[in-house]
Design a protein around this motif. Structure first.
Motif, PDB file in Angstrom:
ATOM      1  N   UNK A  89      24.330 -61.288  64.693  1.00 44.65           N
ATOM      2  CA  UNK A  89      25.156 -62.238  63.968  1.00 44.65           C
ATOM      3  C   UNK A  89      24.341 -62.950  62.910  1.00 44.65           C
ATOM      4  N   UNK A  90      25.046 -63.429  61.886  1.00 44.12           N
ATOM      5  CA  UNK A  90      24.403 -64.260  60.878  1.00 44.12           C
ATOM      6  C   UNK A  90      24.902 -65.681  61.071  1.00 44.12           C
ATOM      7  N   UNK A  91      23.993 -66.639  60.995  1.00 43.30           N
ATOM      8  CA  UNK A  91      24.344 -68.034  61.265  1.00 43.30           C
ATOM      9  C   UNK A  91      24.304 -68.847  59.977  1.00 43.30           C
ATOM     10  N   UNK A  92      25.151 -69.849  59.919  1.00 45.21           N
ATOM     11  CA  UNK A  92      25.137 -70.803  58.816  1.00 45.21           C
ATOM     12  C   UNK A  92      25.251 -72.201  59.406  1.00 45.21           C
ATOM     13  N   UNK A  93      24.607 -73.163  58.770  1.00 43.21           N
ATOM     14  CA  UNK A  93      24.675 -74.550  59.216  1.00 43.21           C
ATOM     15  C   UNK A  93      25.489 -75.350  58.217  1.00 43.21           C
ATOM     16  N   UNK A  94      26.461 -76.093  58.736  1.00 39.62           N
ATOM     17  CA  UNK A  94      27.363 -76.878  57.892  1.00 39.62           C
ATOM     18  C   UNK A  94      27.403 -78.312  58.420  1.00 39.62           C
ATOM     19  N   UNK A  95      27.335 -79.275  57.511  1.00 39.72           N
ATOM     20  CA  UNK A  95      27.506 -80.685  57.857  1.00 39.72           C
ATOM     21  C   UNK A  95      28.673 -81.210  57.031  1.00 39.72           C
ATOM     22  N   UNK A  96      29.615 -81.899  57.698  1.00 37.89           N
ATOM     23  CA  UNK A  96      30.776 -82.442  57.001  1.00 37.89           C
ATOM     24  C   UNK A  96      30.905 -83.929  57.298  1.00 37.89           C
ATOM     25  N   UNK A  97      31.142 -84.718  56.245  1.00 35.76           N
ATOM     26  CA  UNK A  97      31.381 -86.146  56.390  1.00 35.76           C
ATOM     27  C   UNK A  97      32.688 -86.476  55.675  1.00 35.76           C
TER      28      UNK A  97
END
Length: 217
Positions: A89-97
């Motif tokens: 798998x390929x991972x991505x990091x996301x931050x949402x405010x």
């Protein structure tokens, strides 16, 4: 079968695959430790967020008075349109405010590994930002107002290459490929994004700017 097992190319590919699986597992473990530290320091809670047909790991809650979500989105690796393996798998990091900003504003700040002089972008006359970021902003005054503070520019400049910050549907979003395994860097990103929220919310709507710039009758 014996010929295949003695094929040096097959052996190299097999070793590379095993190494990738081991590294992926190790990195996932390091990320889990980082998240445990974030939970202990901030009180965010671990949960699962529905994303298309899968659920992604996430930390959610209130940070500095704002609703925040840290999401690790993993998707299967595909080759020639076909899914290779559930393990790859390929991972991505996301931050949402969450935030509320005037309609019509657009912002995308992409941190690059090299300076781009041949593409159209917004410049703010600060070399440490202009040389490291490709910025799109509508209107251009949005990002110039947002980064008017020298201390904020100095805080933003060390952001690692490959990350991007942008506005999307009443959220300020950070997005990068890959996992983040350093809890200190995660907190750094939280604080950078929090520092950008109020300048965005305080920016006047494009219609208001246009009205103010129109000559009086």
């Amino acid at each position: 079968m014996e010929a295949l097992l003695n094929d040096p190319i097959f052996i190299m590919l097999s070793v590379a695959l095993v190494a990738a699986l081991i590294y992926n597992a190790w990195q996932a473990g390091q990320r889990s430790k980082a998240w445990e530290q974030i939970i202990a320091d901030t009180g965010l809670e671990k949960t699962r967020i529905q994303n298309d047909r899968r659920k992604d790991d996430a930390l959610t809650g209130t940070y500095a008075g704002r609703q925040l979500a840290l999401i690790e989105s993993s998707s299967p690796v595909y080759r020639n349109g076909k899914r290779k393996s559930d393990m790859m798998t390929s991972a991505a990091t996301v931050i949402k405010i969450g935030l509320v900003y005037p309609a019509g504003l657009k912002l995308n700040m992409m941190r690059t590994s090299q300076k781009y002089d041949n593409i159209e972008k917004v410049l703010i006359d600060d070399e440490q930002i202009d040389s490291r970021f490709v910025i799109e902003s509508e209107p251009a005054e949005l990002v110039k107002s947002m980064l008017a503070s020298e201390s904020l520019r100095e805080t933003l400049a060390p952001m690692k290459a490959g990350g991007a910050i942008y506005l999307e549907e009443n959220e300020l979003v950070y997005d990068q490929t890959g996992r983040i395994t350093d809890p200190a860097y995660i907190r750094y990103l939280f604080d950078v994004m929090i520092s950008l929220v109020k300048p965005i919310e305080d920016f006047p709507a494009p219609e208001q700017i246009k009205s103010e710039n129109e000559p009086g009758e």
